[in-house]
Write a protein that holds these residues in place. Structure first.
Motif, PDB file in Angstrom:
ATOM      1  N   LYS A 182       0.812  -1.224   0.014  1.00  0.00           N
ATOM      2  CA  LYS A 182       0.246   0.077   0.013  1.00  0.00           C
ATOM      3  C   LYS A 182       1.001   1.237   0.037  1.00  0.00           C
ATOM      4  O   LYS A 182       0.539   2.238  -0.617  1.00  0.00           O
ATOM      5  CB  LYS A 182      -0.901  -0.018   1.100  1.00  0.00           C
ATOM      6  N   ASN A 183       1.849   1.325   0.653  1.00  0.00           N
ATOM      7  CA  ASN A 183       2.806   2.455   0.830  1.00  0.00           C
ATOM      8  C   ASN A 183       4.348   1.907   0.836  1.00  0.00           C
ATOM      9  O   ASN A 183       4.502   1.037   0.959  1.00  0.00           O
ATOM     10  CB  ASN A 183       2.504   3.180   2.416  1.00  0.00           C
ATOM     11  N   ASP A 184       5.057   3.116   0.453  1.00  0.00           N
ATOM     12  CA  ASP A 184       6.562   3.006   0.405  1.00  0.00           C
ATOM     13  C   ASP A 184       6.676   3.119   2.278  1.00  0.00           C
ATOM     14  O   ASP A 184       6.163   4.030   2.916  1.00  0.00           O
ATOM     15  CB  ASP A 184       7.260   4.308  -0.096  1.00  0.00           C
ATOM     16  N   GLU A 185       7.706   2.522   2.687  1.00  0.00           N
ATOM     17  CA  GLU A 185       8.077   2.749   4.290  1.00  0.00           C
ATOM     18  C   GLU A 185       9.554   2.498   4.176  1.00  0.00           C
ATOM     19  O   GLU A 185      10.052   1.629   3.736  1.00  0.00           O
ATOM     20  CB  GLU A 185       7.074   2.108   5.023  1.00  0.00           C
ATOM     21  N   ILE A 186      10.054   3.093   5.599  1.00  0.00           N
ATOM     22  CA  ILE A 186      11.329   2.714   5.798  1.00  0.00           C
ATOM     23  C   ILE A 186      11.124   2.774   7.468  1.00  0.00           C
ATOM     24  O   ILE A 186      10.381   3.208   8.232  1.00  0.00           O
ATOM     25  CB  ILE A 186      12.347   4.035   5.695  1.00  0.00           C
ATOM     26  N   ALA A 187      11.979   1.818   7.974  1.00  0.00           N
ATOM     27  CA  ALA A 187      11.895   1.604   9.552  1.00  0.00           C
ATOM     28  C   ALA A 187      13.224   1.455  10.101  1.00  0.00           C
ATOM     29  O   ALA A 187      14.235   0.800   9.432  1.00  0.00           O
ATOM     30  CB  ALA A 187      11.102   0.448   9.746  1.00  0.00           C
ATOM     31  N   LEU A 188      13.414   1.857  11.233  1.00  0.00           N
ATOM     32  CA  LEU A 188      14.629   1.753  11.822  1.00  0.00           C
ATOM     33  C   LEU A 188      14.528   0.913  13.554  1.00  0.00           C
ATOM     34  O   LEU A 188      13.434   1.659  14.123  1.00  0.00           O
ATOM     35  CB  LEU A 188      15.221   3.005  12.319  1.00  0.00           C
ATOM     36  N   GLU A 189      15.097   0.029  13.600  1.00  0.00           N
ATOM     37  CA  GLU A 189      14.887  -0.589  14.958  1.00  0.00           C
ATOM     38  C   GLU A 189      16.204  -0.644  16.038  1.00  0.00           C
ATOM     39  O   GLU A 189      17.026  -1.130  15.315  1.00  0.00           O
ATOM     40  CB  GLU A 189      14.301  -1.991  14.668  1.00  0.00           C
ATOM     41  N   VAL A 190      16.096  -0.211  17.013  1.00  0.00           N
ATOM     42  CA  VAL A 190      17.207  -0.510  18.066  1.00  0.00           C
ATOM     43  C   VAL A 190      16.915  -0.922  19.298  1.00  0.00           C
ATOM     44  O   VAL A 190      15.796  -0.763  19.604  1.00  0.00           O
ATOM     45  CB  VAL A 190      17.720   1.079  18.152  1.00  0.00           C
TER      46      VAL A 190
ATOM     47  N   THR B 140      20.323 -24.422  26.092  1.00  0.00           N
ATOM     48  CA  THR B 140      20.564 -23.093  25.764  1.00  0.00           C
ATOM     49  C   THR B 140      19.763 -22.209  26.348  1.00  0.00           C
ATOM     50  O   THR B 140      18.434 -22.539  26.440  1.00  0.00           O
ATOM     51  CB  THR B 140      20.472 -23.069  24.245  1.00  0.00           C
ATOM     52  N   PRO B 141      20.259 -21.017  27.270  1.00  0.00           N
ATOM     53  CA  PRO B 141      19.339 -20.248  28.062  1.00  0.00           C
ATOM     54  C   PRO B 141      18.493 -19.395  27.115  1.00  0.00           C
ATOM     55  O   PRO B 141      18.776 -19.036  25.991  1.00  0.00           O
ATOM     56  CB  PRO B 141      20.257 -19.409  28.802  1.00  0.00           C
ATOM     57  N   GLY B 142      17.279 -19.090  27.457  1.00  0.00           N
ATOM     58  CA  GLY B 142      16.312 -18.349  26.811  1.00  0.00           C
ATOM     59  C   GLY B 142      16.643 -16.826  27.125  1.00  0.00           C
ATOM     60  O   GLY B 142      17.431 -16.602  27.948  1.00  0.00           O
ATOM     61  N   THR B 143      16.020 -16.164  26.355  1.00  0.00           N
ATOM     62  CA  THR B 143      16.537 -14.712  26.355  1.00  0.00           C
ATOM     63  C   THR B 143      16.084 -13.950  27.527  1.00  0.00           C
ATOM     64  O   THR B 143      14.906 -14.216  28.164  1.00  0.00           O
ATOM     65  CB  THR B 143      15.659 -13.656  25.042  1.00  0.00           C
ATOM     66  N   PRO B 144      16.654 -13.206  28.161  1.00  0.00           N
ATOM     67  CA  PRO B 144      16.339 -12.353  29.269  1.00  0.00           C
ATOM     68  C   PRO B 144      15.424 -11.049  29.020  1.00  0.00           C
ATOM     69  O   PRO B 144      14.978 -11.045  27.825  1.00  0.00           O
ATOM     70  CB  PRO B 144      17.703 -11.806  29.967  1.00  0.00           C
ATOM     71  N   PHE B 145      15.105 -10.360  29.868  1.00  0.00           N
ATOM     72  CA  PHE B 145      14.330  -9.097  29.332  1.00  0.00           C
ATOM     73  C   PHE B 145      15.145  -8.490  28.460  1.00  0.00           C
ATOM     74  O   PHE B 145      16.219  -8.111  28.435  1.00  0.00           O
ATOM     75  CB  PHE B 145      14.102  -7.966  30.634  1.00  0.00           C
ATOM     76  N   ASN B 146      14.420  -8.325  27.226  1.00  0.00           N
ATOM     77  CA  ASN B 146      15.105  -7.548  25.992  1.00  0.00           C
ATOM     78  C   ASN B 146      14.058  -6.622  25.496  1.00  0.00           C
ATOM     79  O   ASN B 146      13.147  -6.811  24.832  1.00  0.00           O
ATOM     80  CB  ASN B 146      15.315  -8.568  25.186  1.00  0.00           C
ATOM     81  N   LEU B 147      14.327  -5.211  25.422  1.00  0.00           N
ATOM     82  CA  LEU B 147      13.588  -4.083  24.989  1.00  0.00           C
ATOM     83  C   LEU B 147      14.163  -3.568  23.462  1.00  0.00           C
ATOM     84  O   LEU B 147      15.484  -3.398  23.419  1.00  0.00           O
ATOM     85  CB  LEU B 147      13.754  -3.052  25.912  1.00  0.00           C
ATOM     86  N   ARG B 148      13.101  -3.434  22.773  1.00  0.00           N
ATOM     87  CA  ARG B 148      13.655  -2.740  21.290  1.00  0.00           C
ATOM     88  C   ARG B 148      12.617  -1.511  21.115  1.00  0.00           C
ATOM     89  O   ARG B 148      11.444  -1.890  21.341  1.00  0.00           O
ATOM     90  CB  ARG B 148      13.557  -3.894  20.375  1.00  0.00           C
ATOM     91  N   GLY B 149      13.148  -0.583  20.388  1.00  0.00           N
ATOM     92  CA  GLY B 149      12.223   0.298  19.988  1.00  0.00           C
ATOM     93  C   GLY B 149      12.279   0.430  18.410  1.00  0.00           C
ATOM     94  O   GLY B 149      13.346   0.055  17.752  1.00  0.00           O
ATOM     95  N   VAL B 150      11.007   0.854  17.698  1.00  0.00           N
ATOM     96  CA  VAL B 150      11.062   0.659  16.278  1.00  0.00           C
ATOM     97  C   VAL B 150      10.351   1.996  15.792  1.00  0.00           C
ATOM     98  O   VAL B 150       9.433   2.412  16.475  1.00  0.00           O
ATOM     99  CB  VAL B 150      10.020  -0.381  15.868  1.00  0.00           C
ATOM    100  N   LEU B 151      10.999   2.779  15.066  1.00  0.00           N
ATOM    101  CA  LEU B 151      10.182   3.759  14.124  1.00  0.00           C
ATOM    102  C   LEU B 151      10.125   3.658  12.704  1.00  0.00           C
ATOM    103  O   LEU B 151      10.908   3.415  12.016  1.00  0.00           O
ATOM    104  CB  LEU B 151      11.116   5.003  14.489  1.00  0.00           C
ATOM    105  N   THR B 152       8.709   3.708  12.464  1.00  0.00           N
ATOM    106  CA  THR B 152       8.262   3.667  11.025  1.00  0.00           C
ATOM    107  C   THR B 152       7.732   4.688  10.192  1.00  0.00           C
ATOM    108  O   THR B 152       6.960   5.391  10.804  1.00  0.00           O
ATOM    109  CB  THR B 152       7.598   2.480  10.811  1.00  0.00           C
ATOM    110  N   TYR B 153       8.400   5.213   9.122  1.00  0.00           N
ATOM    111  CA  TYR B 153       7.712   6.335   8.198  1.00  0.00           C
ATOM    112  C   TYR B 153       7.160   5.610   6.980  1.00  0.00           C
ATOM    113  O   TYR B 153       7.907   5.073   6.295  1.00  0.00           O
ATOM    114  CB  TYR B 153       8.698   7.231   8.095  1.00  0.00           C
ATOM    115  N   LYS B 154       5.907   5.992   6.571  1.00  0.00           N
ATOM    116  CA  LYS B 154       5.214   5.495   5.650  1.00  0.00           C
ATOM    117  C   LYS B 154       4.843   6.893   4.585  1.00  0.00           C
ATOM    118  O   LYS B 154       4.535   7.826   4.902  1.00  0.00           O
ATOM    119  CB  LYS B 154       3.977   5.150   5.969  1.00  0.00           C
ATOM    120  N   PHE B 155       5.150   6.606   3.377  1.00  0.00           N
ATOM    121  CA  PHE B 155       5.110   7.812   2.385  1.00  0.00           C
ATOM    122  C   PHE B 155       4.503   7.429   0.941  1.00  0.00           C
ATOM    123  O   PHE B 155       4.326   6.002   0.827  1.00  0.00           O
ATOM    124  CB  PHE B 155       6.336   8.477   2.344  1.00  0.00           C
TER     125      PHE B 155
END
Length: 733
Positions: A223-231, A718-733
């Motif tokens: 539907k849209n062009d979009e770019i995203a950054l996840e940190v 193999t240990p499972g992931t501990p608390f893991n926080l990520r942020g995502v910014l998406t821009y649609k145009f």
């Protein structure tokens, strides 16, 4: 078996045309809508719209009442008139609008609801959409996940068939394990639909589809062009973009790419990175759709592997430490895929697809540490270079036999895997090859053909199918002192018989039965002979889907599965080998409930019993077979806000045949919140929000640490992931 041949001969010889109605479904913007469900309320006949929005409804005349529904649009109830074009309005998600359709895949509507209310953010979450399916990673983020379903430790794909746009994800006779299914080449943002079911009940599903199958379909348009950054934590970054290159009524071309890197949560950084590229061109005309798509991905990583419990207990390493931190690997896959859907006339169609896949794989593992080689250690390398070619064609026709509506399909397929230099070697620090254990070339071919017929007797549907697969296995052993090129071949018939009774729009019952199979590794087949080449499975499901209130959907199934042969993972050799007969049985229960206009509750529980039939009681447990599982989510879609709180539970399981060791269960919860403002969306993803201490994968393994006098057999994990926080910014145009 002769009865099946008689049915198909009867279908082909005595078909005749019935009264039918042709129509088209579009949006307010005059764009065609595919996969719309059209139901004739008078006689319960139904149809689906194609990629042009067109449909043909059998046994229908002007004046009949019809219901037109789609997961993304408001239901339209009207009557058939001379005006054959119908316009649907976009709707908010509502279970009130969901109709229990008379589809043999009784999880069809459940899948559509889950896609809409629980958007996914990773290839792993795509697989978790299957109720009761659990995955685990035990050698870094670049290796295919270990899969658990219906009392199976499927390893990496031995008993579940996974495909994307008709391309098989599973790789047979793989360097690491049979049916190895690495889905990391698929970007979740490009997925349009997910189709799945459990059991081996469909004639168009062949090798490895014993516990079930999962089919993903990519989008024809975006539907849209979009770019995203996840940190995020642990030095995690992901950048991606999707761009329309061509978008008209008759043509579409878009590109999607992403790059991911992370060190992960282990003491030794993973240095993981993955690049994904995808482009798809689609051409629409009056009677056909042609699509051409290209996939490419490559990945490399380090891994901490599976660690022994005693090393943690003794303080030698922490939970996220490693005995051999030189484990890891690299892999890549490039695919070209061609698909052609042709509407031959108003009652028949032809679908053809062809694909070519080029694949590289190199994995370094150390399961036993210093058990076999006290000086250099037991690290192994598994490596291969693979070319896979496939071609599939399916003819479908709607017909009428003595006023009985019938839909039948006839299909043929070919798959060939050519694997060069498939290798298992003893290595040191990923640099030095100390000894070649196995080295050779594999050429494996699979020819298939099937017929499928669906008879509709008002409220009752009877589906019967027959499939035939022929395999040729060829192995050239490069370590033999003299030329050694051995081959074997075998074929297998797989009959299917299914019943669906549509009591009304709110309740349906299903009874499914069928024979399936999974092929063995070519090297195993050459060594053991034709008898163990294609072990079969025999299964049955008895279930229902019920909508007791407008906003509540319940589903359940009792099931049984007998398998002629299991696979046992041999950790110190890094290969699989065949074992004996097993049986599994259990119950699946699911719930979808809309609490308010914007709040949704999903829940799935399974109980599974898995035992070997050839061992004495108390010695007949199947290692790592899941017993109790639960998956639940609370999802919100309101105004500019969306999000979900998801939990999953995997109960304690036997880790060995006598249940003297236990693989401990876990309960883990994740959170996903998003807010949209104009063209921007801000998202927060939290894995393991309560920071639960859990083990993602566990094995009984005999190992010896450096300096130990004797080996020890215990749980390695193999240990499972501990608390893991990520942020995502998406821009649609």
């Amino acid at each position: 078996m002769n009865n099946y041949y008689f049915i198909f001969a009867f279908l082909i010889s005595f078909t005749s045309q019935s009264q039918s109605f042709k129509g088209k479904v579009i949006t307010n913007e005059k764009k065609a809508i595919s996969d719309v469900y059209i139901l004739n309320v008078n006689n319960q006949s139904h149809a689906h719209s194609n990629y042009r929005g067109e449909f043909t409804l059998e046994n229908a005349i002007v004046g009949d009442s019809i219901s037109i529904s789609h997961k993304s649009f408001e239901e339209l109830r009207t009557v058939i008139s001379e005006n054959s074009t119908y316009t649907l309005n976009v709707k908010p998600i509502s279970l009130r609008e969901v109709v229990i359709t008379n589809e043999l895949n009784h999880l069809y509507e459940i899948a559509k609801i889950d896609i809409k209310t629980n958007p996914v953010n990773s290839p792993q979450e795509l697989l978790r959409m299957v109720p009761g399916l659990f995955i685990g990673q035990h050698a870094g983020g670049g290796k295919a996940e270990q899969i658990f379903l219906r009392g199976f430790d499927i390893d990496h794909g031995t008993d579940i068939a996974i495909s994307v746009d008709g391309i098989p994800v599973n790789m047979v006779s793989h360097g690491h394990g049979q049916g190895y299914a690495d889905l990391h080449f698929l970007q979740p943002e490009t997925v349009n639909n997910t189709n799945f079911d459990k059991g081996s009940y469909f004639a168009n599903k062949g090798n490895l589809a014993t516990a079930g199958y999962v089919d993903f379909t990519t989008k024809d348009r975006i539907k849209n062009d979009e770019i995203a950054l996840e940190v995020g934590q642990f030095n995690t970054q992901r950048i991606r973009g999707m761009f329309n290159l061509l978008d008209s009524e008759k043509e579409s071309l878009y590109f999607s790419g992403s790059y991911l890197q992370t060190d992960s949560y282990f003491d030794a950084p993973q240095n993981f990175n993955r690049t994904n590229l995808f482009s798809k061109y689609t051409l629409f005309n009056e009677s056909s759709k042609v699509s051409f798509s290209v996939f490419h991905f490559d990945s490399k990583w380090n891994a901490s592997g599976q660690i022994p419990q005693r090393a943690v207990d003794q303080g030698l390493i922490g939970r996220f430490g490693a005995i051999d931190d030189t484990e890891g690997g690299n892999t890549s896959r490039s695919i070209v895929n061609f698909k052609h859907d042709k509407q031959l006339d108003e009652s028949s169609s032809l679908k053809t697809s062809a694909y070519l896949s080029l694949y590289d794989f190199e994995l370094y593992s150390n399961f036993t540490f210093f058990l076999e080689d006290p000086i250099n250690g037991d690290q192994i390398k598994q490596k291969e270079k693979r070319t896979t070619f496939g071609l599939n064609t399916e003819y479908e026709k709607l017909a009428n036999i003595k006023d009985i509506p019938v839909k039948y399909q006839l299909g043929i397929g070919l798959r060939q895997d050519k694997v060069d230099d498939i290798e298992l070697s003893h290595t040191l620090n990923r640099l030095t090859t100390l000894d070649n254990i196995m080295l050779g070339d594999i050429n494996e071919s699979n020819l298939s053909g099937y017929g499928n017929a669906e008879f509709k007797f008002h409220k009752l549907i009877i589906n019967t199918g027959l499939r035939y697969d022929y395999f040729k296995f060829d192995y050239y052993d490069k370590l033999s002192t003299k030329y050694s090129n051995e081959a074997t071949n075998k074929g297998i018939f797989s009959p299917k018989l299914n019943f669906l009774y549509q009591y009304n729009e709110k309740l349906q019952f299903v009874l499914k039965s069928g024979k399936g199979f999974h092929s063995n590794d070519t090297r195993v087949n050459i060594a053991n002979g034709v008898r163990k080449t294609l072990p079969a499975s025999y299964g049955s499901d008895l279930g229902f889907v019920w909508k007791p209130t407008p906003k509540l959907i319940l589903n359940s199934a009792l099931w049984y599965l007998f398998l002629e042969q299991e696979f046992v993972y041999v950790g110190d050799a890094g290969i699989v080998e065949p074992s004996g007969k097993t049986e599994r049985k259990g119950i699946d229960v699911g719930l979808r409930y809309q609490l308010t206009d914007w709040l949704f509750l999903n829940a799935d529980y399974t109980y599974n019993s898995a035992k070997s039939t050839e061992e004495a009681s108390g010695q007949n447990y199947i290692p790592l077979a899941p017993k109790s599982t639960f998956m639940g989510s609370l999802s919100m879609i309101k105004n500019n806000f969306s999000g979900s709180f998801k939990s999953r539970y995997l109960g304690d399981r036997p880790a060995n045949e006598d249940n003297s060791l236990t693989a401990e269960g876990y309960f883990v919860s994740d959170l996903n919140l998003n807010y949209t403002f104009k063209n921007f969306t801000i998202g927060v993803l939290v894995e393991n929000i309560f920071n639960t201490k859990w083990n993602e994968t566990q094995f009984e393994t005999e190992s010896r640490l450096q300096g130990e006098a004797n080996s020890v057999t215990e749980i390695h994990f193999t240990p499972g992931t501990p608390f893991n926080l990520r942020g995502v910014l998406t821009y649609k145009f």
